[in-house]
Design a protein around this motif. Structure first.
Motif, PDB file in Angstrom:
ATOM      1  N   LYS A 198       0.816  -1.221   0.000  1.00  0.00           N
ATOM      2  CA  LYS A 198       0.000   0.000   0.000  1.00  0.00           C
ATOM      3  C   LYS A 198       0.848   1.270   0.000  1.00  0.00           C
ATOM      4  CE  LYS A 198      -3.905  -2.235   2.323  1.00  0.00           C
ATOM      5  NZ  LYS A 198      -4.840  -2.185   3.476  1.00  0.00           N
ATOM      6  N   ALA A 199       2.037   1.188  -0.610  1.00  0.00           N
ATOM      7  CA  ALA A 199       2.888   2.377  -0.686  1.00  0.00           C
ATOM      8  C   ALA A 199       2.240   3.419  -1.594  1.00  0.00           C
ATOM      9  CB  ALA A 199       4.263   2.009  -1.215  1.00  0.00           C
ATOM     10  N   ARG A 200       2.254   4.660  -1.163  1.00  0.00           N
ATOM     11  CA  ARG A 200       1.683   5.738  -1.952  1.00  0.00           C
ATOM     12  C   ARG A 200       2.711   6.821  -2.273  1.00  0.00           C
ATOM     13  NH1 ARG A 200      -1.224   2.436  -2.873  1.00  0.00           N
ATOM     14  NH2 ARG A 200      -3.481   2.250  -2.604  1.00  0.00           N
ATOM     15  N   GLU A 201       3.918   6.627  -1.782  1.00  0.00           N
ATOM     16  CA  GLU A 201       4.953   7.628  -2.055  1.00  0.00           C
ATOM     17  C   GLU A 201       6.304   6.928  -2.215  1.00  0.00           C
ATOM     18  OE1 GLU A 201       6.302   9.152   2.306  1.00  0.00           O
ATOM     19  OE2 GLU A 201       4.420   9.957   1.521  1.00  0.00           O
ATOM     20  N   PRO A 202       7.225   7.560  -2.947  1.00  0.00           N
ATOM     21  CA  PRO A 202       8.538   6.943  -3.216  1.00  0.00           C
ATOM     22  C   PRO A 202       9.503   7.125  -2.048  1.00  0.00           C
ATOM     23  CG  PRO A 202       8.398   9.031  -4.349  1.00  0.00           C
ATOM     24  CD  PRO A 202       7.057   8.819  -3.693  1.00  0.00           C
ATOM     25  N   ALA A 203       9.133   6.602  -0.883  1.00  0.00           N
ATOM     26  CA  ALA A 203       9.911   6.842   0.329  1.00  0.00           C
ATOM     27  C   ALA A 203      11.346   6.337   0.202  1.00  0.00           C
ATOM     28  CB  ALA A 203       9.221   6.192   1.528  1.00  0.00           C
ATOM     29  N   ARG A 204      11.529   5.193  -0.454  1.00  0.00           N
ATOM     30  CA  ARG A 204      12.889   4.639  -0.583  1.00  0.00           C
ATOM     31  C   ARG A 204      13.769   5.546  -1.446  1.00  0.00           C
ATOM     32  NH1 ARG A 204      13.592  -0.683   0.903  1.00  0.00           N
ATOM     33  NH2 ARG A 204      11.718  -1.831   1.493  1.00  0.00           N
ATOM     34  N   ILE A 205      13.227   6.044  -2.540  1.00  0.00           N
ATOM     35  CA  ILE A 205      14.007   6.894  -3.437  1.00  0.00           C
ATOM     36  C   ILE A 205      14.289   8.245  -2.772  1.00  0.00           C
ATOM     37  CG2 ILE A 205      14.189   7.764  -5.789  1.00  0.00           C
ATOM     38  CD1 ILE A 205      13.828   4.739  -5.582  1.00  0.00           C
ATOM     39  N   ILE A 206      13.310   8.754  -2.033  1.00  0.00           N
ATOM     40  CA  ILE A 206      13.523  10.002  -1.294  1.00  0.00           C
ATOM     41  C   ILE A 206      14.632   9.819  -0.260  1.00  0.00           C
ATOM     42  CG2 ILE A 206      12.478  11.603   0.367  1.00  0.00           C
ATOM     43  CD1 ILE A 206       9.829  11.237  -1.150  1.00  0.00           C
ATOM     44  N   SER A 207      14.651   8.665   0.419  1.00  0.00           N
ATOM     45  CA  SER A 207      15.704   8.396   1.399  1.00  0.00           C
ATOM     46  C   SER A 207      17.079   8.389   0.732  1.00  0.00           C
ATOM     47  CB  SER A 207      15.439   7.064   2.096  1.00  0.00           C
ATOM     48  OG  SER A 207      16.476   6.748   3.008  1.00  0.00           O
ATOM     49  N   GLN A 208      17.166   7.777  -0.463  1.00  0.00           N
ATOM     50  CA  GLN A 208      18.438   7.798  -1.194  1.00  0.00           C
ATOM     51  C   GLN A 208      18.850   9.233  -1.519  1.00  0.00           C
ATOM     52  OE1 GLN A 208      19.183   5.316  -4.537  1.00  0.00           O
ATOM     53  NE2 GLN A 208      18.048   3.560  -3.750  1.00  0.00           N
ATOM     54  N   TRP A 209      17.877  10.054  -1.916  1.00  0.00           N
ATOM     55  CA  TRP A 209      18.177  11.459  -2.243  1.00  0.00           C
ATOM     56  C   TRP A 209      18.744  12.172  -1.014  1.00  0.00           C
ATOM     57  CZ3 TRP A 209      16.895  16.316  -0.590  1.00  0.00           C
ATOM     58  CH2 TRP A 209      17.183  17.380  -1.443  1.00  0.00           C
ATOM     59  N   HIS A 210      18.124  11.972   0.137  1.00  0.00           N
ATOM     60  CA  HIS A 210      18.598  12.640   1.358  1.00  0.00           C
ATOM     61  C   HIS A 210      20.009  12.173   1.725  1.00  0.00           C
ATOM     62  CE1 HIS A 210      15.240  15.147   2.545  1.00  0.00           C
ATOM     63  NE2 HIS A 210      14.396  14.138   2.368  1.00  0.00           N
ATOM     64  N   ASP A 211      20.304  10.896   1.528  1.00  0.00           N
ATOM     65  CA  ASP A 211      21.658  10.404   1.808  1.00  0.00           C
ATOM     66  C   ASP A 211      22.693  11.138   0.957  1.00  0.00           C
ATOM     67  OD1 ASP A 211      20.710   8.610   3.670  1.00  0.00           O
ATOM     68  OD2 ASP A 211      20.736   6.886   2.298  1.00  0.00           O
ATOM     69  N   GLN A 212      22.414  11.250  -0.338  1.00  0.00           N
ATOM     70  CA  GLN A 212      23.366  11.902  -1.234  1.00  0.00           C
ATOM     71  C   GLN A 212      23.381  13.420  -1.023  1.00  0.00           C
ATOM     72  OE1 GLN A 212      25.488  10.024  -2.807  1.00  0.00           O
ATOM     73  NE2 GLN A 212      24.345   8.298  -1.939  1.00  0.00           N
ATOM     74  N   ASN A 213      22.235  13.997  -0.674  1.00  0.00           N
ATOM     75  CA  ASN A 213      22.193  15.425  -0.391  1.00  0.00           C
ATOM     76  C   ASN A 213      23.055  15.756   0.825  1.00  0.00           C
ATOM     77  OD1 ASN A 213      21.116  18.155  -0.760  1.00  0.00           O
ATOM     78  ND2 ASN A 213      19.973  17.774   1.134  1.00  0.00           N
ATOM     79  N   TRP A 218      10.259  16.972  -0.276  1.00  0.00           N
ATOM     80  CA  TRP A 218       9.654  16.319  -1.434  1.00  0.00           C
ATOM     81  C   TRP A 218       8.166  16.115  -1.185  1.00  0.00           C
ATOM     82  CZ3 TRP A 218      11.797  15.781  -6.029  1.00  0.00           C
ATOM     83  CH2 TRP A 218      13.194  15.853  -6.113  1.00  0.00           C
ATOM     84  N   HIS A 219       7.347  16.379  -2.214  1.00  0.00           N
ATOM     85  CA  HIS A 219       5.903  16.221  -2.101  1.00  0.00           C
ATOM     86  C   HIS A 219       5.345  15.920  -3.488  1.00  0.00           C
ATOM     87  CE1 HIS A 219       5.087  20.136  -4.055  1.00  0.00           C
ATOM     88  NE2 HIS A 219       6.223  20.480  -3.503  1.00  0.00           N
ATOM     89  N   ALA A 220       4.140  15.346  -3.517  1.00  0.00           N
ATOM     90  CA  ALA A 220       3.487  15.088  -4.798  1.00  0.00           C
ATOM     91  C   ALA A 220       3.232  16.404  -5.495  1.00  0.00           C
ATOM     92  CB  ALA A 220       2.199  14.319  -4.579  1.00  0.00           C
TER      93      ALA A 220
END
Length: 412
Positions: free
Chosen positions: A346-361, A407-409
């Motif tokens: 029931k995932a509704r958002e790209p939480a994993r990809i956002i987490s990767q972005w924050h790591d690299q940021n 990050w938001h829709a």
């Protein structure tokens, strides 16, 4: 494919008989010895130009090299072509006898590997079209936004953003052609020639050249890792671009998840999946990749994904491992397998990809500005950010300060 001075002379002879166009870009095919094809992007980039035409030309011809005969045009269109060139893993080559100036330079640096003759790449300030009615405040805001976009793009392509500083010092009415040293310094080119390769013309009016030079290639391990990055970047793009890359990525016969099938069978499965999930973000977890090369290269790693179908109002998210056998002599996948490690129900958002972005940021913003690793983290952050935008997610809202942005829709 290895490109030598003989090919450059062939390009020059071919392009010399084609006048510069002041219309939307066209894509033309140039065949060289052995039946290999080089694509020539000719004309001015315009806002409506679609890079899908390049993807289709690559899929049809199997070309791996792009050259230009363009004096610029729309910056956003040129960057879209550059991103497509990078997603397809193409090489760019440029000649002084032709022209690649202004916005064309942005398309050129999309090449996964880039070679250019001294004085063949021209830069200057960007400018607005004559019918752009902007007051002072709007103009300043537009210039700042465009400058930020170009800088982000240059970093994404592995080019030193100081190139933009040089460009801004040249009036839009003038052109500054880069020297060989400057192209190396700014990362506009990625390799230098060595000697002795003969290439003859299969088309056009140029005579064969008996002395030339080849491009020094990166290691097979580096090429394999670059291919994997390009593969997942391409798969995260719109379906025409994604399938354009896939059309050139597989061998004629593939061991596909334990079964030997034809390339066409693999493409049918990929196309069906793309149709089912038209918005996709696939990002390999940093430092999960492993590569071993002998006659072929075995590349493995862990990839996280988020996919969405607006039509079906469904989303999918999870993590999987993958393993590919890649042939460095053909740049084709010979074997592909993997397994899903976890699915986010029931995932509704790209939480994993956002987490990767924050790591690299964090690594980008917190690292030393003199460290290559810092800049590489910034590159990875921008690549992940582009994938999030591809699945309909935006960073920050108008009027927010940097510390407020999240990050938001998009549209919410």
């Amino acid at each position: 494919m290895r490109i030598g001075v003989g090919v450059w002379s062939l390009f020059a002879g071919f392009l010399a008989v084609i006048p510069h166009a002041h219309a939307a870009v066209s894509i033309e095919k140039l065949q060289i010895q052995g039946g290999e094809t080089v694509l020539v992007v000719r004309g001015e980039f315009e806002f409506g130009d679609r890079p899908e035409a390049l993807s289709a030309a690559v899929a049809q011809s199997g070309a791996r090299v792009v050259t230009f005969n363009s004096n610029g045009g729309n910056v956003h269109a040129a960057m879209a072509f550059g991103r497509t060139i990078r997603a397809l893993g193409l090489e760019t080559v440029q000649l002084r006898a032709a022209e690649c100036a202004s916005a064309c330079a942005l398309a050129f640096v999309g090449g996964a590997r880039r070679t250019a003759e001294p004085g063949s790449i021209g830069v200057h300030q960007s400018s607005f079209s004559g019918d752009a009615a902007l007051d002072g405040h709007e103009a300043v805001a537009a210039v700042q936004a465009m400058t930020a976009e170009i800088m982000t793009y240059l970093i994404e392509m592995g080019v030193d953003p100081k190139l933009l500083q040089l460009s801004l010092s040249i009036p839009s009415s003038d052109i500054r052609y880069l020297t060989a040293g400057e192209m190396t310094q700014f990362g506009v080119t990625t390799s230098v020639p060595t000697t002795n390769q003969t290439v003859t013309a299969a088309a056009g009016n140029s005579p064969p050249m008996k002395q030339g030079s080849t491009i020094a290639a990166p290691s097979e391990e580096a090429r394999a890792l670059r291919f994997i990055a390009d593969y997942h970047d391409a798969w995260s793009r719109a379906n025409p671009e994604a399938m354009g890359f896939m059309n050139t990525a597989y061998a004629d016969s593939v061991s596909f998840y334990g079964k030997t099938v034809s390339r066409d069978d693999v493409l049918k499965e990929k196309a069906a999946f793309a149709e089912r999930w038209p918005q996709r973000a696939y990002s390999v977890k940093y430092r999960s990749e492993r590569v071993v090369c002998a006659a072929t290269c075995t590349v493995s790693g862990v990839v996280e994904w988020f996919a969405h179908s607006l039509r079906r109002a469904k989303s999918s998210s999870g993590i999987a491992d993958f393993s590919l056998i890649w042939d460095p002599s053909t740049s084709r996948i010979m074997s592909e397998t993997g397994k899903v490690l976890a699915v986010d129900r029931k995932a509704r958002e790209p939480a994993r990809i956002i987490s990767q972005w924050h790591d690299q940021n964090g690594d980008c913003r917190g690292g030393s500005g003199d460290s290559d690793e810092t800049w590489k983290a910034c590159d990875r952050r921008e690549a992940i950010g582009a994938k999030l935008q591809a699945v309909g997610w935006c960073f920050g809202r108008d009027g927010e300060a940097g510390y407020q942005m999240e990050w938001h829709a998009c549209g919410r």
